[in-house]
Design a protein around this motif. Structure first.
Motif, PDB file in Angstrom:
ATOM      1  N   ASP A 120       0.855  -1.182   0.000  1.00 36.45           N
ATOM      2  CA  ASP A 120       0.000   0.000   0.000  1.00 36.45           C
ATOM      3  C   ASP A 120       0.894   1.236   0.000  1.00 36.45           C
ATOM      4  O   ASP A 120       1.205   1.795   1.051  1.00 36.45           O
ATOM      5  N   ALA A 121       1.343   1.638  -1.207  1.00 36.27           N
ATOM      6  CA  ALA A 121       2.287   2.758  -1.314  1.00 36.27           C
ATOM      7  C   ALA A 121       1.683   4.046  -0.766  1.00 36.27           C
ATOM      8  O   ALA A 121       2.338   4.800  -0.043  1.00 36.27           O
ATOM      9  N   LEU A 122       0.408   4.307  -1.107  1.00 38.89           N
ATOM     10  CA  LEU A 122      -0.233   5.518  -0.625  1.00 38.89           C
ATOM     11  C   LEU A 122      -0.392   5.469   0.895  1.00 38.89           C
ATOM     12  O   LEU A 122      -0.180   6.463   1.591  1.00 38.89           O
ATOM     13  N   ARG A 132       1.025   8.063   3.717  1.00 33.30           N
ATOM     14  CA  ARG A 132       0.166   8.671   4.745  1.00 33.30           C
ATOM     15  C   ARG A 132       0.735   8.425   6.147  1.00 33.30           C
ATOM     16  O   ARG A 132       0.753   9.320   6.992  1.00 33.30           O
ATOM     17  N   GLU A 133       1.197   7.194   6.382  1.00 33.20           N
ATOM     18  CA  GLU A 133       1.733   6.858   7.693  1.00 33.20           C
ATOM     19  C   GLU A 133       3.005   7.641   7.993  1.00 33.20           C
ATOM     20  O   GLU A 133       3.218   8.122   9.112  1.00 33.20           O
ATOM     21  N   GLN A 134       3.862   7.818   6.990  1.00 36.06           N
ATOM     22  CA  GLN A 134       5.075   8.607   7.182  1.00 36.06           C
ATOM     23  C   GLN A 134       4.727  10.055   7.517  1.00 36.06           C
ATOM     24  O   GLN A 134       5.335  10.670   8.411  1.00 36.06           O
ATOM     25  N   ALA A 135       3.732  10.607   6.796  1.00 31.54           N
ATOM     26  CA  ALA A 135       3.315  11.985   7.044  1.00 31.54           C
ATOM     27  C   ALA A 135       2.718  12.119   8.451  1.00 31.54           C
ATOM     28  O   ALA A 135       2.962  13.112   9.155  1.00 31.54           O
ATOM     29  N   ARG A 136       1.931  11.131   8.863  1.00 34.19           N
ATOM     30  CA  ARG A 136       1.317  11.176  10.191  1.00 34.19           C
ATOM     31  C   ARG A 136       2.385  11.158  11.280  1.00 34.19           C
ATOM     32  O   ARG A 136       2.327  11.932  12.244  1.00 34.19           O
TER      33      ARG A 136
END
Length: 427
Positions: A407-409, A413-417
């Protein structure tokens, strides 16, 4: 070119249904899902038609020198749990590249086990246009020959057993009268389609530092890439008016992949020994000294240029040891050569980069969903299941299996969070 394939009770497959094959067919799926079985069915027939024993019904292998695979016993091929009749079948349709009396046709053959454990043809059906021929196994090893859908055989005898899975024997051809020539031509075209399969497995041999050229051209590249350099030497050193055509083509794609600028051949003194030289960034190095990526992709690129027009090139994991950009460029290689050289590619891959570039090529209209088949294989309990990926004109897939490529997207998202949470903690 093979246009469809169907397997029943073959290894992991209870029934594949009719699988449409295209000029470029990409097989994706999880490990041990059944992808390789699709490929192996055609290779089993290829090694059968190339068997020196014309009376063999199915060559399950065992000759390490001449066979592509050792399939083991009949029970190793038959899907586990298959009840009566203990029978498996292989069916394919094809379109011939060379124009002749037979331009298209269909092969279907079912096999059962003999008392001594060998595979024997239960029913062979060959057809082209309005012509259809069947050989059906009867009692005491006799075979009955039928034309079209007739219920009464035109002959029945123990000498009418099919040969190498694809051909009716001379005695059967004679009984068919005016239809005999069609049946014989049909078998010859099927044999040519199978013999013109070029197969490269995932395990390819490492290069030598130098090679001897004996001034001959090999008939085919072997499954581990052996004979690749012989093809390059023959193409570059033979005086046939096509000097360096293969080498130039390979150099182009290596440059597109940004793994090398070009390949050249260097003679060692006045001997018959030659080096393959890789040029990159102003440095010329022996093929043996450039890592493993180029030697492993070299047989793939060579097969695309060496296989005769109309051939089918079957590849397992062609992307091995290639960086992401090079994997992406492979998609362009398959699309372009399938069109320019009339080569069919059947590719088993785990490469997301290759797949994504294929989507982009469809969106750019450099190819189309009509020319590309993308098939996903998964395992449900003990059955292999095939899903044809539905690709629209923009390359989008609307029935993609969840989480196969991750799940690349979701990762983004997890990195940004996490970044935001850490910044808030620091403030």
């Amino acid at each position: 070119m093979f246009t469809s394939l169907r397997l029943i009770n073959f290894k992991a497959w209870e029934d594949t249904g009719t699988i449409a094959l295209k000029p470029v067919t990409v097989l994706l799926g999880t490990n041990s899902s059944g992808k390789s079985s699709l490929i192996q069915s055609l290779l089993l027939l290829k090694q059968t038609v190339q068997s020196p024993d014309r009376s063999v019904h199915l060559n399950l292998g065992g000759d390490e020198t001449n066979d592509l695979f050792n399939f083991g016993s009949f029970d190793d091929v038959l899907k586990r749990g298959t009840q009566s009749p203990r029978e498996f079948s292989i069916t394919f349709a094809f379109e011939a590249y060379e124009q002749s009396r037979v331009n298209e046709g269909r092969f279907s053959c079912s096999y059962r086990q003999t008392a001594v454990g060998a595979a024997a043809i239960q029913e062979l059906a060959l057809s082209t246009g309005a012509h259809r021929f069947r050989a059906v196994r009867k009692e005491k090893e006799n075979y009955a020959i039928f034309i079209a859908d007739e219920t009464r055989p035109c002959a029945k005898d123990k000498n009418l057993a099919p040969e190498r899975s694809i051909a009716l024997p001379a005695e059967a051809i004679a009984t068919l009268g005016s239809n005999g020539a069609i049946a014989e031509d049909l078998s010859l075209v099927i044999r040519r389609e199978l013999e013109n399969i070029c197969y490269l497995g995932p395990f390819r041999r490492k290069p030598e530092r130098d090679y001897v050229w004996n001034k001959t051209t090999p008939g085919q590249i072997e499954s581990d890439g052996h004979r690749t350099i012989d093809v390059l030497l023959s193409g570059a050193l033979s005086k046939d008016g096509k000097q360096n055509e293969i080498l130039d083509g390979i150099s182009y794609w290596l440059a597109r992949m940004k793994v090398a600028e070009k390949l050249t051949i260097k003679q060692l003194g006045r001997s018959s020994r030659y080096e393959i030289i890789v040029h990159k960034d102003g440095i010329a190095a022996n093929l043996r000294d450039v890592g493993i990526g180029i030697p492993l992709i070299l047989p793939v690129l060579t097969a695309g240029y060496f296989a005769p027009p109309g051939s089918t090139v079957i590849l397992e994991e062609p992307e091995v040891h290639l960086h992401p950009l090079a994997q992406s460029v492979l998609a362009e290689f398959f699309v372009r050569l399938s069109r320019s050289r009339h080569i069919q590619f059947i590719v088993e891959t785990h490469s997301e980069h290759l797949f994504r570039r294929m989507q982009t090529l469809i969106a750019r209209k450099e190819t189309s969903a009509e020319q590309i088949a993308m098939l996903f294989v998964e395992r449900v309990a003990d059955n292999a299941i095939l899903r044809k990926l539905k690709v629209d004109e923009f390359g989008r897939v609307n029935n993609w299996p969840q989480h196969f490529f991750g799940d690349a997207l979701g990762e983004t998202r997890e990195q940004a969070r996490l970044m935001l949470a850490r910044q808030q903690e620091q403030n």
